[in-house]
Motif scaffolding. Structure first.
Motif, PDB file in Angstrom:
ATOM      1  N   ALA A   1      -1.511  10.182  -2.935  1.00 50.79           N
ATOM      2  CA  ALA A   1      -2.876  10.571  -2.573  1.00 50.79           C
ATOM      3  C   ALA A   1      -3.884   9.464  -2.823  1.00 50.79           C
ATOM      4  CB  ALA A   1      -3.285  11.817  -3.364  1.00 50.79           C
TER       5      ALA A   1
ATOM      6  N   LEU B   1      -6.719  14.408  -3.374  1.00 53.13           N
ATOM      7  CA  LEU B   1      -5.651  15.195  -3.983  1.00 53.13           C
ATOM      8  C   LEU B   1      -6.154  16.631  -4.101  1.00 53.13           C
ATOM      9  CD1 LEU B   1      -2.866  15.302  -5.446  1.00 53.13           C
ATOM     10  CD2 LEU B   1      -4.122  14.886  -7.586  1.00 53.13           C
TER      11      LEU B   1
ATOM     12  N   GLN C   1       3.845  12.450  -5.641  1.00 55.37           N
ATOM     13  CA  GLN C   1       2.810  13.031  -4.779  1.00 55.37           C
ATOM     14  C   GLN C   1       1.407  12.618  -5.204  1.00 55.37           C
ATOM     15  OE1 GLN C   1       3.133  17.053  -3.228  1.00 55.37           O
ATOM     16  NE2 GLN C   1       5.125  17.253  -4.226  1.00 55.37           N
ATOM     17  N   ILE C   2       1.169  12.460  -6.503  1.00 57.02           N
ATOM     18  CA  ILE C   2      -0.164  12.047  -6.946  1.00 57.02           C
ATOM     19  C   ILE C   2      -0.459  10.628  -6.491  1.00 57.02           C
ATOM     20  CG2 ILE C   2      -1.584  11.559  -8.969  1.00 57.02           C
ATOM     21  CD1 ILE C   2      -0.241  13.893 -10.381  1.00 57.02           C
TER      22      ILE C   2
END
Length: 446
Positions: free
Chosen positions: A230, A235, A226-227
Motif C-alpha cells: 500500500a 491502506l 499487504q501493508i
C-alpha cells in the motif's frame, strides 16, 4: 410511510351554489380547496395553487369540462374528475378514454366523491415522485454517481469526503454493515493526491498473530506484504473493531512508526501511505469494554466520518432502488420493471437492516424475476426467493450465477473494471479474484 401532505382540490363550476357546497364538503373532510367559475382560468391557478386533483363541471359557458380535459395534455397535469347533472354513458366513456380520472353524476354521493378524490391525489403524487426520480437520475454526476441520495446526511457526507480527501490524516469511517464504507474509502483515495497509487484493503477480522508478519509485513526476498504493497497509496483497514488485541499492538507500531521490517531484513523500510479504517460498532464502547486499544483509536481517528443507515434516510430508498434496478436491467439485458404504488409502499415499509447492500440485492432479485415476466418488490424482499433453472449443486449454481453476472457487467460497462466493481457492489480486488477463480477472460467477453 403515510404522506401527511394535505390534499389540494381545485373546484371548477359556473354554479356558485355548487361551488360553495363542494368547498364546504372538502373543508369538512380536511382537504384544502379553492374554486373557479370558469375553466379558462385553470391554467393560471395550476401555478398559484398547485392542486393534487381538479373537480370540474362538464357543461359551462365558454370552455367546457371536456375542453379543459383536452387542454391538460401535460403528463404532469393533475387528474381531472368530471361532474355533471347532464352526464350520460357515452359522455362518461368518452371522458375516460380521453384521460379523465373519473366521472360523477349530480347529485353526487359525498362519501364516494371524497374516496375518488383521495385515490386520484395519491396516484398523482406517486406519478410525480417517479418523474422526480427519473430527473434526479439524469442529472447525477461526480460523487453523486457513487453516493446517491439527496437527504441532508448524504449531502453532508459528500461535502465531507471532498473536504478531507486531500488530507493525509488518518481517518475512521463509522457505519452499519452494508452502508458503503469501502466505497467511501475508495472515493477518498480516488479524489486525493494518492489516486495514482495502490488502494489496498485488509479485512482485519481475518488477521491472526501467527500469520501477521508473513502476510502483512512480508519476508525478505519474497513477495511484499499487504501493508508494504500500500506504500504510495491508501491502506484501508476494514472491520478494524474485529481485530485481535495482539494484532492491534502490531498495527499500532506500523501506523505510529510508519515503517516495517520484513522477516529476515537487516533494517526497516519506510512507509508512505494514508490509513483509512472502518468499523460497524462504537469504538468508544469497544475501548470501554477492553476489546480495543485506546492508543490505537487515537492513531486512526484524527478525522471521523459517519455514514448514515438507510432507515435514517428513507426519502432516498425509492430513488436508490430505481437506480439499482436500471443497472441490473442493463446487465441482464431486460427492460426495467415499472414501479407500482404497492412496490413503493413495500420499499418504504421495510426496515433495511442490511442497508444499501440489501437494497441492491432486492433490486437484483426484482430484475431477475422480471426476466420471466414475474415478481414484485414484496416477493423480492423475501430472503428465500427461489430462482428457476439453476445447476444441481450449490457450488455449481453460485459459480454459474457469478460467471454470468460478471460477464454481463463487463460487457455493459465496456471493460471499465472500476465501473464493473461498483455496479456489482464489490471491491476491485474481490472482482479480480473472482475473475481469476472463474476463469473469465475480459478480452473474450468483449
Amino acid at each position: 410511510m403515510t404522506d401527511t401532505h394535505v390534499i389540494r382540490v381545485l373546484v371548477v363550476d359556473d354554479d356558485k351554489a355548487m361551488r360553495v357546497s363542494l368547498l364546504d364538503l372538502l373543508d369538512a373532510a380536511g382537504f384544502e380547496a379553492e374554486s373557479l367559475p370558469r375553466a379558462d382560468q385553470v391554467a393560471d391557478k395550476l401555478i398559484d395553487f398547485a392542486p393534487d386533483v381538479i373537480v370540474s363541471d362538464v357543461r359551462m359557458p365558454g370552455m367546457s369540462g371536456l375542453d379543459l380535459l383536452a387542454s391538460m395534455s401535460d403528463q404532469n397535469a393533475p387528474p381531472l374528475v368530471l361532474i355533471s347533472a347532464h352526464g350520460d354513458i357515452p359522455t362518461a366513456v368518452k371522458a375516460m378514454q380521453d384521460g379523465a380520472y373519473s366521472f360523477v353524476e349530480k347529485p353526487y354521493e359525498p362519501r364516494r366523491l371524497l374516496t375518488i378524490l383521495r385515490h386520484a391525489a395519491d396516484q398523482y403524487r406517486l406519478r410525480l415522485g417517479t418523474e422526480r426520480l427519473k430527473a434526479r437520475l439524469a442529472e447525477l454526476s461526480g460523487l453523486d454517481r457513487v453516493f446517491l441520495g439527496r437527504t441532508d446526511d448524504m449531502v453532508m457526507l459528500r461535502e465531507d469526503i471532498l473536504n478531507v480527501s486531500a488530507s493525509d490524516a488518518p481517518l475512521l469511517l463509522l457505519g452499519e454493515t452494508g452502508t458503503g464504507k469501502e466505497l467511501v474509502a475508495r472515493a477518498l483515495h480516488d479524489l486525493g493526491p494518492r489516486a495514482d497509487g495502490p488502494f489496498v484493503v485488509i479485512n482485519c477480522a481475518t488477521l491472526s498473530v501467527d500469520t501477521f508478519e508473513r502476510d502483512m509485513i512480508g519476508v525478505k526476498g519474497g513477495p511484499a506484504g499487504q501493508i508494504a504493497a500500500a506504500s504510495g497509496g491508501t491502506l484501508f483497514l476494514d472491520e478494524i473493531g474485529a481485530c485481535p488485541m495482539q494484532v492491534q499492538a502490531m498495527l499500532l507500531r506500523v501506523i505510529d512508526q510508519r515503517e516495517i521490517t520484513p522477516l529476515g531484513a537487516p533494517s526497516p523500510v519506510a512507509l508512505d501511505l494514508r490509513v483509512v479504517s472502518a468499523t460497524n460498532e462504537s469504538p468508544d464502547e469497544a475501548v470501554a469494554e477492553g476489546r480495543f486499544r485506546r492508543d490505537l483509536l487515537f492513531r486512526i481517528n484524527a478525522v471521523t466520518l459517519n455514514i448514515p443507515s438507510l432507515r435514517d434516510r428513507r426519502d432516498d430508498v425509492a430513488f436508490l432502488f430505481t437506480h439499482f434496478v436500471a443497472q441490473y436491467a442493463q446487465i441482464y439485458e431486460v427492460t426495467p420493471p415499472e414501479m407500482t404504488p404497492e412496490d413503493i409502499a413495500a420499499l418504504l415499509a421495510h426496515d433495511w437492516p442490511g442497508n444499501v447492500r440489501e437494497l441492491r440485492n432486492v433490486a437484483e432479485r426484482r430484475v431477475l424475476a422480471a426476466r420471466r415476466g414475474l415478481g414484485s418488490v414484496t416477493q423480492a424482499l423475501r430472503a428465500d426467493h427461489a430462482f428457476d433453472d439453476v445447476p444441481n449443486t450449490l457450488r455449481e449454481a453460485v459459480a454459474s450465477f457469478e460467471r454470468e453476472l460478471i460477464s454481463k457487467a463487463i460487457k455493459a460497462h465496456e471493460g471499465r473494471m472500476d465501473a464493473v466493481a461498483e455496479a456489482l457492489g464489490i471491491g476491485r480486488r474481490t472482482l479480480n479474484e473472482k475473475i481469476v477463480k472463474l476463469g473469465l477472460n475480459k478480452d473474450e467477453i468483449l
